[in-house]
Design a protein around this motif. Structure first.
Motif, mmCIF file in Angstrom:
data_model
loop_
_atom_site.group_PDB
_atom_site.id
_atom_site.type_symbol
_atom_site.label_atom_id
_atom_site.label_comp_id
_atom_site.label_asym_id
_atom_site.label_seq_id
_atom_site.Cartn_x
_atom_site.Cartn_y
_atom_site.Cartn_z
ATOM 1 N N GLN B 143 5.917 -3.847 2.681
ATOM 2 C CA GLN B 143 4.576 -4.288 3.069
ATOM 3 C C GLN B 143 3.980 -3.380 4.125
ATOM 4 O OE1 GLN B 143 4.218 -8.652 3.809
ATOM 5 N NE2 GLN B 143 6.407 -8.620 3.376
ATOM 6 N N ARG B 146 1.421 -0.823 3.279
ATOM 7 C CA ARG B 146 0.165 -1.242 2.660
ATOM 8 C C ARG B 146 -1.049 -0.616 3.343
ATOM 9 N NH1 ARG B 146 -2.157 -6.686 1.414
ATOM 10 N NH2 ARG B 146 -3.652 -6.151 -0.232
ATOM 11 N N GLN B 147 -1.010 -0.580 4.675
ATOM 12 C CA GLN B 147 -2.115 0.018 5.429
ATOM 13 C C GLN B 147 -2.373 1.447 4.987
ATOM 14 O OE1 GLN B 147 -4.191 -1.017 7.869
ATOM 15 N NE2 GLN B 147 -3.461 -3.112 7.528
ATOM 16 N N GLU B 148 -1.266 2.186 4.893
ATOM 17 C CA GLU B 148 -1.349 3.592 4.526
ATOM 18 C C GLU B 148 -1.909 3.726 3.107
ATOM 19 O OE1 GLU B 148 -0.664 5.537 6.885
ATOM 20 O OE2 GLU B 148 -0.606 7.499 5.887
ATOM 21 N N MET B 150 -3.855 1.553 1.587
ATOM 22 C CA MET B 150 -5.271 1.181 1.609
ATOM 23 C C MET B 150 -6.115 2.335 2.138
ATOM 24 S SD MET B 150 -5.248 -2.105 0.698
ATOM 25 C CE MET B 150 -6.896 -2.576 1.192
#
Lengths: 350, 350
Positions: B143, B146-148, B150
């Motif tokens: 998880q 996920r930022q990366e 996005m």
DNA sequence: CTGAAAGCGCTTACAG
DNA sequence: CTGAAAGCGCTTACAG
């Protein structure tokens, strides 16, 4: 897609400016906190840390390097012959360990003995503004690296020395340990000892050949052209050539192979002819399972872990300001007698 | 030091501004020439090229990426278990080939199955603003990526699937091909087949264990705890464990080893006891010289070159705008019968 | 086809 | 201890 919690502004990457706004401080204060400068009010540090974490802030190394006085990118280049060869791969890992300990990333590259690719990859390293380079070069003229060196990028040459350039170097004692290996075969009575070598343009291949010659000449023997085959690169090529030598004319009673793949090729050729208890073999470079073959293979083992560590140590010392003249380190090899090199000349063989 | 020609302003690195001044054009025109924009007067192109070459100008990728709309750094990350393992190294080389063809550099890293190191290295990749990442993860919760993702960074998982994250994946068919390998041993009459496996947290190690179970259960046999040893990581550990199994109680008559190093450990243990013509062995992963051992070792061979190529193809497709849903590719394995897996259950053994 | 101005995300150099 | 301004080397967006 699984929902794994809130994501703010999808597709957006937080900058220092965003962190500053959220923490209600100036950009400069965020910069101070991120760079662990001590002179910041602990309460502000806490606020900045929280904001950075909330925004998943990741500093931009590139932007930082651009403005920074030292221009450091926290990246080094490691350029080797072929990262899928165990010798290169082990060196790479040893360097990687030391780099990680310093928070430095490694850009890797393989040449496959192609000088053009060496030029492309070093040029690419230059455009990435790596802080330093460890290189096992394919070419034999390194003047073109001088500009980069003058710009403050240290180079450490491994396995092969620099030509027309001054730079730190880490080598194995190829020539002497090759001579020792061939003397070992001579002491078992062998006189017709074949040499299988890599490209003549490769420094270590040349050194190993010269070591072979040293030993023969030292024993009062001539170097016979028909027993020397060079410019071999693969298992298959070595296997074919060793096979021919064994099949035609007066065959050799022993082989000295200048590199791990060539040794394996020789093993295959000898085995195909069921001569493994009759023909002696010593190889340069150790390889996995050499001890499980029958007979187990006698080798001159290099020490790639030490080579990688020494190279990284030299490089990081330069980055830390070491300005001594170019250093040259020789890493010891180890002779490992396992059986194939101890087969004596048999009566009836010549 | 050798004199190798004139060097202007030692320690200085030319910028576009310097090139512009020497060529007597604007900064922007230099930028156009360097980026091969077509709308420049050929005479100016020539002048700029000459000036750039004279000053040994190398564009600064970092500065360019900073301002560029797409922010591309021309760098990808390749994060594997251990670059010195031939399986990982071959994948790395396959990716490198495709990257070089696109002018992209590769930041490499090894985890050694340490999830903390996975976090450090992915975080480092993020700070370097890599354009994409190929990863064989050590952790089982992704998880945090996920930022990366996005932010537009594509991830391709290889050898092991992502957990709690949607991403492209390239895997071998571990479970089915393991079951096939064990059925092969069953068809030779073996009933007491031992399993040697890697860390239970590793997806492929689990799959190979499940394949082993599938085959036994499919043959109406029970999975016997005393024949299963997992969490083995090294040749030495596998050798010790296989030795104990052979020495104590009712020994197995065959082994299935879930990974190349474990296979080699089993070979050593079997050989130590001179049982190599009596105890059968099939290993997952091929390895150099498997065919030269006596007996030669039967294996399930993976195809790391194809895995690497497929992964790179997926990654570059994403970078070129491919926005299909996450893809999942299964790369076929090959069963190679060489001898050790064809040893039948001997009369008198159980 | 060419160029002057603004700005990418950060650190430097300086002022308070 | 904190912040506003300038600038690293380049590309963008725009004007001519």
């Amino acid at each position: 897609m699984l929902d794994v919690g809130p994501v703010r502004s999808p597709g957006y990457r937080a900058t220092m400016k965003d962190v500053a706004a959220l923490a209600r401080v100036s950009l400069k204060t965020v910069s101070r906190v991120i760079n662990d400068e001590p002179t910041v009010n602990p309460e502000l540090v806490e606020r900045v840390r929280r904001a950075a974490s909330q925004l998943h802030y990741q500093p931009n190394f590139g932007a930082s390097a651009l403005r920074r006085r030292d221009g450091r990118s926290s990246t080094i280049g490691v350029l080797l012959e072929d990262l899928s060869n165990p010798f290169s791969a082990t060196i790479y890992r040893a360097v990687e360990e030391m780099a990680i300990a310093r928070g430095v990333s490694v850009l890797g590259g393989s040449f496959d003995e192609d000088p053009r690719r060496e030029h492309e990859l070093t040029s690419s390293m230059s455009r990435h503004r790596v802080d330093g380079v460890i290189i096992a070069p394919a070419s034999r003229d390194h003047q073109y690296l001088r500009q980069e060196q003058m710009a403050g990028v240290p180079f450490v040459f491994i396995d092969r020395p620099p030509y027309l350039l001054e730079a730190d170097t880490v080598l194995s004692d190829s020539r002497e340990s090759s001579a020792r290996a061939v003397k070992h075969l001579l002491s078992r009575g062998h006189r017709r000892i074949a040499f299988l070598g890599d490209l003549v343009t490769i420094h270590t291949a040349e050194e190993r050949y010269l070591g072979y010659c040293d030993a023969l000449i030292g024993a009062g023997l001539a170097v016979e052209d028909d027993l020397v085959v060079r410019n071999l690169r693969t298992i298959e090529a070595a296997q074919a050539v060793a096979g021919q030598l064994l099949d035609v004319g007066v065959p050799p009673t022993a082989f000295f192979a200048g590199q791990n793949l060539l040794t394996i090729g020789a093993v295959r050729a000898i085995r195909e002819r069921a001569l493994q208890l009759r023909v002696a073999l010593v190889g340069f470079d150790d390889f996995l399972l050499a001890d499980l073959l029958e007979p187990a293979v006698t080798v001159v083992a290099q020490d790639p872990v030490t080579i990688g560590r020494e190279a990284a140590a030299l490089l990081f010392a330069r980055l830390d300001g070491d300005d001594r003249p170019s250093q040259k380190k020789i890493v010891e090899t180890t002779f490992i007698a396992r059986g194939s090199g101890e087969i004596p000349l048999l009566v009836g063989d010549n």
